[in-house]
Design a protein around this motif. Structure first.
Motif, PDB file in Angstrom:
ATOM      1  N   ALA A 151      -5.773   3.795   8.090  1.00 20.50           N
ATOM      2  CA  ALA A 151      -5.250   4.632   6.867  1.00 20.50           C
ATOM      3  C   ALA A 151      -4.120   3.704   6.325  1.00 20.50           C
ATOM      4  CB  ALA A 151      -4.719   5.706   7.391  1.00 20.50           C
ATOM      5  N   ILE A 152      -3.346   3.208   7.105  1.00 22.02           N
ATOM      6  CA  ILE A 152      -2.162   2.519   6.522  1.00 22.02           C
ATOM      7  C   ILE A 152      -2.853   0.986   5.761  1.00 22.02           C
ATOM      8  CG2 ILE A 152      -0.186   1.114   6.835  1.00 22.02           C
ATOM      9  CD1 ILE A 152       0.200   3.171   9.266  1.00 22.02           C
ATOM     10  N   SER A 153      -3.650   0.428   6.461  1.00 21.21           N
ATOM     11  CA  SER A 153      -4.367  -0.817   6.195  1.00 21.21           C
ATOM     12  C   SER A 153      -5.102  -0.724   4.758  1.00 21.21           C
ATOM     13  CB  SER A 153      -5.188  -1.621   7.297  1.00 21.21           C
ATOM     14  OG  SER A 153      -5.623  -2.728   6.900  1.00 21.21           O
ATOM     15  N   LEU A 154      -5.900   0.473   4.962  1.00 21.76           N
ATOM     16  CA  LEU A 154      -6.899   0.509   3.482  1.00 21.76           C
ATOM     17  C   LEU A 154      -5.821   0.926   2.442  1.00 21.76           C
ATOM     18  CD1 LEU A 154      -9.607   2.774   5.178  1.00 21.76           C
ATOM     19  CD2 LEU A 154      -9.652   0.465   4.230  1.00 21.76           C
ATOM     20  N   THR A 155      -4.776   1.763   2.569  1.00 28.22           N
ATOM     21  CA  THR A 155      -3.916   2.064   1.548  1.00 28.22           C
ATOM     22  C   THR A 155      -3.335   0.728   1.075  1.00 28.22           C
ATOM     23  OG1 THR A 155      -3.461   4.118   2.496  1.00 28.22           O
ATOM     24  CG2 THR A 155      -2.085   3.550   0.807  1.00 28.22           C
ATOM     25  N   LEU A 156      -2.748   0.040   1.736  1.00 30.38           N
ATOM     26  CA  LEU A 156      -2.018  -1.069   1.200  1.00 30.38           C
ATOM     27  C   LEU A 156      -2.724  -2.055   0.552  1.00 30.38           C
ATOM     28  CD1 LEU A 156       0.305  -1.939   4.471  1.00 30.38           C
ATOM     29  CD2 LEU A 156       0.929  -0.878   2.416  1.00 30.38           C
ATOM     30  N   SER A 157      -3.950  -2.466   1.166  1.00 32.58           N
ATOM     31  CA  SER A 157      -5.057  -3.314   0.569  1.00 32.58           C
ATOM     32  C   SER A 157      -5.275  -2.720  -0.916  1.00 32.58           C
ATOM     33  CB  SER A 157      -6.211  -3.300   1.341  1.00 32.58           C
ATOM     34  OG  SER A 157      -6.026  -3.992   2.550  1.00 32.58           O
ATOM     35  N   ALA A 158      -5.661  -1.374  -1.012  1.00 38.08           N
ATOM     36  CA  ALA A 158      -5.919  -0.980  -2.325  1.00 38.08           C
ATOM     37  C   ALA A 158      -4.994  -1.169  -3.444  1.00 38.08           C
ATOM     38  CB  ALA A 158      -6.275   0.683  -2.070  1.00 38.08           C
ATOM     39  N   ILE A 159      -3.653  -0.926  -2.889  1.00 37.18           N
ATOM     40  CA  ILE A 159      -2.443  -1.326  -3.821  1.00 37.18           C
ATOM     41  C   ILE A 159      -2.321  -2.528  -4.184  1.00 37.18           C
ATOM     42  CG2 ILE A 159      -0.228  -1.082  -4.199  1.00 37.18           C
ATOM     43  CD1 ILE A 159      -0.086   1.142  -2.106  1.00 37.18           C
ATOM     44  N   LEU A 160      -2.580  -3.653  -3.313  1.00 40.33           N
ATOM     45  CA  LEU A 160      -2.447  -5.083  -3.732  1.00 40.33           C
ATOM     46  C   LEU A 160      -3.534  -5.247  -4.573  1.00 40.33           C
ATOM     47  CD1 LEU A 160      -1.507  -6.141   0.030  1.00 40.33           C
ATOM     48  CD2 LEU A 160      -0.099  -6.570  -2.281  1.00 40.33           C
ATOM     49  N   ARG A 161      -4.542  -5.042  -4.282  1.00 39.28           N
ATOM     50  CA  ARG A 161      -5.838  -5.095  -5.157  1.00 39.28           C
ATOM     51  C   ARG A 161      -5.737  -4.773  -6.443  1.00 39.28           C
ATOM     52  NH1 ARG A 161      -9.062  -4.502  -0.463  1.00 39.28           N
ATOM     53  NH2 ARG A 161      -9.775  -2.095  -1.363  1.00 39.28           N
ATOM     54  N   ALA A 162      -4.964  -3.446  -6.677  1.00 39.85           N
ATOM     55  CA  ALA A 162      -5.017  -2.800  -7.798  1.00 39.85           C
ATOM     56  C   ALA A 162      -3.961  -3.426  -8.699  1.00 39.85           C
ATOM     57  CB  ALA A 162      -4.809  -1.521  -7.795  1.00 39.85           C
ATOM     58  N   LEU A 163      -3.058  -4.102  -8.203  1.00 38.88           N
ATOM     59  CA  LEU A 163      -1.901  -4.782  -8.604  1.00 38.88           C
ATOM     60  C   LEU A 163      -2.566  -6.404  -9.063  1.00 38.88           C
ATOM     61  CD1 LEU A 163       1.433  -3.525  -6.839  1.00 38.88           C
ATOM     62  CD2 LEU A 163       0.123  -2.617  -9.055  1.00 38.88           C
ATOM     63  N   GLN A 164      -3.854  -6.683  -8.936  1.00 40.51           N
ATOM     64  CA  GLN A 164      -3.989  -7.861  -9.088  1.00 40.51           C
ATOM     65  C   GLN A 164      -3.582  -8.949  -8.246  1.00 40.51           C
ATOM     66  OE1 GLN A 164      -5.002  -8.741 -13.187  1.00 40.51           O
ATOM     67  NE2 GLN A 164      -5.240  -6.743 -13.775  1.00 40.51           N
ATOM     68  N   ARG A 165      -3.297  -8.589  -6.935  1.00 41.54           N
ATOM     69  CA  ARG A 165      -2.995  -9.636  -5.844  1.00 41.54           C
ATOM     70  C   ARG A 165      -3.920  -9.467  -4.744  1.00 41.54           C
ATOM     71  NH1 ARG A 165       0.379  -9.857  -9.550  1.00 41.54           N
ATOM     72  NH2 ARG A 165       2.417 -10.531  -9.552  1.00 41.54           N
ATOM     73  N   PRO A 166      -5.343  -9.738  -4.857  1.00 44.30           N
ATOM     74  CA  PRO A 166      -6.354  -9.671  -4.070  1.00 44.30           C
ATOM     75  C   PRO A 166      -6.162 -10.763  -2.813  1.00 44.30           C
ATOM     76  CG  PRO A 166      -7.057 -10.477  -5.903  1.00 44.30           C
ATOM     77  CD  PRO A 166      -5.709 -10.191  -6.293  1.00 44.30           C
ATOM     78  N   LYS A 167      -5.409 -11.778  -2.978  1.00 46.27           N
ATOM     79  CA  LYS A 167      -5.325 -12.833  -2.088  1.00 46.27           C
ATOM     80  C   LYS A 167      -4.749 -12.332  -0.945  1.00 46.27           C
ATOM     81  CE  LYS A 167      -5.926 -16.860  -5.081  1.00 46.27           C
ATOM     82  NZ  LYS A 167      -5.371 -17.974  -5.567  1.00 46.27           N
ATOM     83  N   PHE A 168      -3.533 -11.428  -0.789  1.00 45.80           N
ATOM     84  CA  PHE A 168      -3.139 -11.245   0.165  1.00 45.80           C
ATOM     85  C   PHE A 168      -3.963 -10.342   1.285  1.00 45.80           C
ATOM     86  CE2 PHE A 168       0.683 -11.532  -2.517  1.00 45.80           C
ATOM     87  CZ  PHE A 168       1.430 -12.521  -1.734  1.00 45.80           C
ATOM     88  N   PRO A 169      -4.833  -9.490   0.824  1.00 51.54           N
ATOM     89  CA  PRO A 169      -5.577  -8.576   1.686  1.00 51.54           C
ATOM     90  C   PRO A 169      -6.654  -9.673   2.352  1.00 51.54           C
ATOM     91  CG  PRO A 169      -5.422  -7.288  -0.251  1.00 51.54           C
ATOM     92  CD  PRO A 169      -4.483  -8.560  -0.425  1.00 51.54           C
ATOM     93  N   MET A 170      -7.016 -10.521   1.386  1.00 50.36           N
ATOM     94  CA  MET A 170      -8.207 -11.813   1.993  1.00 50.36           C
ATOM     95  C   MET A 170      -7.362 -12.407   3.042  1.00 50.36           C
ATOM     96  SD  MET A 170      -9.252 -15.013  -0.069  1.00 50.36           S
ATOM     97  CE  MET A 170      -7.837 -16.150  -0.249  1.00 50.36           C
ATOM     98  N   TYR A 171      -5.855 -13.048   2.977  1.00 51.96           N
ATOM     99  CA  TYR A 171      -5.409 -13.618   4.051  1.00 51.96           C
ATOM    100  C   TYR A 171      -5.425 -12.959   5.393  1.00 51.96           C
ATOM    101  CZ  TYR A 171      -3.917 -16.768   0.349  1.00 51.96           C
ATOM    102  OH  TYR A 171      -3.735 -17.887  -0.901  1.00 51.96           O
ATOM    103  N   SER A 172      -5.035 -11.396   5.175  1.00 49.92           N
ATOM    104  CA  SER A 172      -4.685 -10.729   6.173  1.00 49.92           C
ATOM    105  C   SER A 172      -6.144 -10.677   6.909  1.00 49.92           C
ATOM    106  CB  SER A 172      -4.406  -9.240   5.716  1.00 49.92           C
ATOM    107  OG  SER A 172      -4.302  -8.469   6.857  1.00 49.92           O
ATOM    108  N   ILE A 173      -7.259 -10.280   6.303  1.00 54.15           N
ATOM    109  CA  ILE A 173      -8.578 -10.103   6.966  1.00 54.15           C
ATOM    110  C   ILE A 173      -9.012 -11.327   7.736  1.00 54.15           C
ATOM    111  CG2 ILE A 173     -10.163 -10.604   5.271  1.00 54.15           C
ATOM    112  CD1 ILE A 173     -10.315  -7.622   7.543  1.00 54.15           C
ATOM    113  N   ILE A 174      -8.684 -12.461   6.933  1.00 55.26           N
ATOM    114  CA  ILE A 174      -8.986 -13.758   7.788  1.00 55.26           C
ATOM    115  C   ILE A 174      -8.116 -14.005   9.114  1.00 55.26           C
ATOM    116  CG2 ILE A 174      -8.990 -16.435   7.583  1.00 55.26           C
ATOM    117  CD1 ILE A 174      -9.398 -16.034   4.741  1.00 55.26           C
TER     118      ILE A 174
END
Length: 451
Positions: A151-174
């Protein structure tokens, strides 16, 4: 839309295309590694036991439906953050961030407790055979009991992508994929001095991976992107913004929840066919992830960009960009799904020596080509409709099609007519395409401009 126009790519100007591409590629890589998590678990457990694969496949179907409850908040959060970013309303954007995180943390904890306590009751409803039940209970207790991490991870990822910072979730999942692979190798089979734990080991590796994801994403959001986020943005709790999130999230999540619940019912039907059908479904579902990987990434990136453009009152640009993204994705989907159809049987032959599973896979992957076309349509167009403010139609039409076509025809073809998993996959394909073309027609009529 006539087929002659389907692959006519609309002109999308360089700046729009470049910004869309910058959003899509990090999401594509993130999604690839996110899907790899499930594939790795399935394949590594496949070397341990086919029954373990079947048990984990059923539990993940249930958990995926439960995780969709979190999308009530994450969907609304993603749309609203993108809109407020486009409208340059920083205060409202931060209020959405605060409300979404607080709510999903508390909701996630409640869900985790419920899944842990009622594990056996939930799995009993699926009427699992006794040879699968033990592993299923173990996996559900561990992974379901720590659902709040997702729940926490999905929420943080959605916020970062919406703020046009999609690279951070990408680094995390790798990073967490690497941790998960090492954890699985160590704990499933008992390497590096660890005991051989099978499904329990895979569960523990999953929990460690998700915990790591929460830490990385939290540091990214509050340490780099929103450095000035503070107490003033948290208190008092903004109930008005929560209502805004629910106004978008509830209808959107309703469509996703209906789909997932229908899939749980279909899983019950597949289980009634045979263990081999259930195991084949798990293998094929993981293999074809490569097909809809791009569709998912484009849908996410496109919805963020559409929301941004709608917030900036650029409706024509939003329509052009979405259609451009859709048509490119459909062409790529056809190519990738055909490659998988040609190789799927051989891939599964590397994972199991059961001839029935191998034969069944070889047939289903060809039917899946049609399914992936419909799925691409649904993913991209429904996300675009949500981002533009059209929430109700996808839910209403989708619910009818899912239950009448996907579930109804699965029972008719798979059980009544005795076609088994092949008939059920045909039903899946019909449902996805009926919904997909209906959504595309809705999008091109542009009724969402009045929302």
């Amino acid at each position: 839309m006539p087929l002659s126009r389907l692959f006519h790519i609309p002109k999308v100007t360089g700046p729009l295309r470049n910004r869309l591409t910058k959003l899509i590629w990090p999401i594509f890589i993130e999604t690839a590694f996110m899907m790899l998590l499930g594939i790795v678990d399935t394949f590594m457990l496949g070397g341990y036991s086919d029954y373990a694969v079947g048990a984990v496949g059923v539990v993940n179907q249930i958990l995926n439906m439960v995780f969709l409850l979190f999308s009530v908040v994450t969907t609304g959060t993603s749309v609203l953050c993108a809109r407020y970013l486009g409208a340059q309303d920083d205060k409202s954007m931060k209020a959405i961030v605060s409300v979404s995180i607080i709510f999903n943390v508390l909701f996630g904890l409640i869900i985790s407790v419920g899944l842990f306590i009622f594990t056996e009751e939930i799995l009993t409803l699926m009427d699992l055979r006794k040879e699968l039940m033990g592993n299923a209970i173990t996996y559900m207790k561990y992974v379901g009991g720590f659902a709040f991490l997702q729940a926490i991870s999905l929420t943080l990822s959605a916020i970062l992508r919406a703020l046009q910072r999609p690279k951070f979730p990408m680094y995390s999942i790798i990073a967490i994929n690497i941790i998960n692979i090492i954890g699985n190798y160590t704990l499933i089979y008992g390497h590096f001095g660890a005991p051989e734990m099978g499904v329990e080991g895979a569960s523990i590796a999953t929990i460690i991976s998700r915990s790591t994801s929460v830490v990385i994403l939290s540091i990214a959001l509050f340490g780099y992107v929103l450095k000035d986020f503070g107490k003033k943005d948290i208190l008092p709790f903004n109930w008005k913004k929560l209502k805004e999130i629910f106004d978008i999230g509830l209808p959107s999540a309703g469509e996703l929840l209906s789909y997932s619940l229908s899939q749980v019912v279909v899983t019950y039907l597949i289980n009634a066919v045979s263990n081999e059908a259930l195991i084949t479904r798990t293998y094929v579902s993981n293999i074809v992830m490569a097909t809809y990987l791009l569709s998912f990434a484009v849908a996410e990136g496109n919805s963020i960009f559409v929301g941004f453009l709608v917030g900036d009152k650029r409706h024509n640009a939003a329509h052009k960009t979405a259609n451009y993204a859709l048509k490119i994705t459909l062409m790529v989907t056809l190519v990738i799904s055909t490659i998988i159809a040609l190789t799927g049987k051989n891939i599964v032959a590397l994972l199991t020596d059961n001839p029935e599973i191998i034969l069944l896979t070889g047939i289903v992957v060809w039917i899946d080509i049609l399914l992936e076309v419909g799925r691409a349509l649904n993913m991209i167009v429904i996300q675009a409709l949500r981002a533009a403010g059209d929430y109700i139609f996808p839910v209403a039409f989708g619910a009818v099609s899912m239950w009448l076509v996907a579930v109804g025809c699965s029972y008719l073809f798979g059980i009544t007519l005795g076609w088994g998993l092949i008939g059920i996959w045909i039903a899946f394909s019909l449902d996805e395409n009926i919904r997909g073309w209906a959504m595309l027609n809705r999008w091109n009529k542009r009724k969402w401009k009045k929302k």
